[in-house]
Scaffold this active site. Structure first.
Site, PDB file in Angstrom:
ATOM      1  N   ASP A   1       0.826  -1.213   0.000  1.00 22.77           N
ATOM      2  CA  ASP A   1       0.000   0.000   0.000  1.00 22.77           C
ATOM      3  C   ASP A   1       0.863   1.267   0.000  1.00 22.77           C
ATOM      4  O   ASP A   1       1.758   1.414   0.842  1.00 22.77           O
ATOM      5  CB  ASP A   1      -0.907  -0.031   1.245  1.00 22.77           C
ATOM      6  CG  ASP A   1      -2.030   0.990   1.174  1.00 22.77           C
ATOM      7  OD1 ASP A   1      -1.737   2.186   0.994  1.00 22.77           O
ATOM      8  OD2 ASP A   1      -3.198   0.585   1.302  1.00 22.77           O
TER       9      ASP A   1
ATOM     10  N   ARG B   1       0.324   4.082   1.010  1.00 21.52           N
ATOM     11  CA  ARG B   1       0.197   4.927   2.203  1.00 21.52           C
ATOM     12  C   ARG B   1       1.019   4.422   3.386  1.00 21.52           C
ATOM     13  O   ARG B   1       0.989   5.010   4.465  1.00 21.52           O
ATOM     14  CB  ARG B   1      -1.284   5.019   2.608  1.00 21.52           C
ATOM     15  CG  ARG B   1      -2.169   5.622   1.525  1.00 21.52           C
ATOM     16  CD  ARG B   1      -3.634   5.358   1.795  1.00 21.52           C
ATOM     17  NE  ARG B   1      -3.945   3.923   1.748  1.00 21.52           N
ATOM     18  CZ  ARG B   1      -5.157   3.412   1.975  1.00 21.52           C
ATOM     19  NH1 ARG B   1      -6.165   4.212   2.288  1.00 21.52           N
ATOM     20  NH2 ARG B   1      -5.349   2.116   1.898  1.00 21.52           N
TER      21      ARG B   1
ATOM     22  N   CYS C   1      -6.562  -2.188   5.371  1.00 19.11           N
ATOM     23  CA  CYS C   1      -5.821  -2.882   4.305  1.00 19.11           C
ATOM     24  C   CYS C   1      -6.795  -3.450   3.265  1.00 19.11           C
ATOM     25  O   CYS C   1      -7.651  -4.276   3.587  1.00 19.11           O
ATOM     26  CB  CYS C   1      -4.977  -4.013   4.895  1.00 19.11           C
ATOM     27  SG  CYS C   1      -3.957  -4.849   3.649  1.00 19.11           S
TER      28      CYS C   1
HETATM   29 CO    CO Z   1      -2.603  -3.251   2.769  1.00 19.94          CO
END
Ligand code: CO
Length: 203
Positions: A42, A44, A99
């Site tokens: 991810d 972020r 997530c």
């Molecule tokens: Co994730």
């Protein structure tokens, strides 16, 4: 193409050299990070930024939903190199709330190849079905699944043969589990640290 990124790169390299003229020369000679980070892909959850570490200070492996599957050659190669060659002191499995991989695993939707990749998360869900089913709020249920997934991956890492061989020869090595909050920028230590084979029983 990508001129803005190239300009960013030039400015960054110039800035690093202005702060420390030997910075890149020193890194070129060798890397000696103390930590292996196993985290989610991810965008972020950028490993170095979150723990404010410079290049050379963190060995990083990232994949969808921060998994440590015992049959995955990519993860195993990173793990063995980190443990046997770099001799990191700490391995940190870092999940994150919100997530998408964890949510997708239990969404019931067909997504393709990633369904196979995410299969271990469905197993975690089934293993904790009673606890998870008792959480009525879906967001909170998925947050708990993120935590349970991290705990499971810590167990995978800590029961790996490379890690156990390192302990058997007296190498100092700990495996930790954290969950990162996108909303606060803070990590939440799951207190599942394993410092030797004797700790595996508590997971
Ligand atoms: Co994730």
């Amino acid at each position: 193409m990508l001129d803005d990124l190239k300009a960013n790169n030039r400015a960054w390299a110039t800035r690093m050299v202005s702060l420390d003229p030997e910075f890149f020369k020193r890194l070129e000679r060798q890397q000696g990070p103390q930590y292996l980070w196993i985290g989610c892909s991810d965008s972020r959850v950028p490993a170095n930024e979150i723990v404010d570490l410079a290049p050379g200070e963190l060995f990083v492996h990232r994949n969808v939903a921060n998994l440590a599957p015992p049959q995955d050659a990519n993860y195993l190669s990173v793990l063995q190199f980190a443990v046997d060659v770099i001799k990191v002191r700490h391995i940190i499995v870092v999940g994150h709330y919100g997530c998408g991989g964890v949510a997708a695993a239990v969404s019931g939707k067909r997504l393709g190849l990633v369904d196979h990749w995410l299969h271990p998360i469905r197993e975690v869900y089934e293993d904790h079905h009673a606890e998870l089913a008792a959480i009525p709020d879906e967001k909170k249920r998925l947050e708990r699944l993120c935590e349970l997934n991290v705990k499971r991956q810590v167990r995978n890492v800590a029961s790996d043969v490379f890690v156990n061989d390192a302990w058997a020869r007296g190498q100092s090595l700990s495996v930790h589990g954290w969950v990162y909050s996108l909303s606060t920028g803070l990590v939440n230590d799951q207190n599942v640290t394993v410092e030797g084979p004797g700790d595996l029983g508590k997971l």
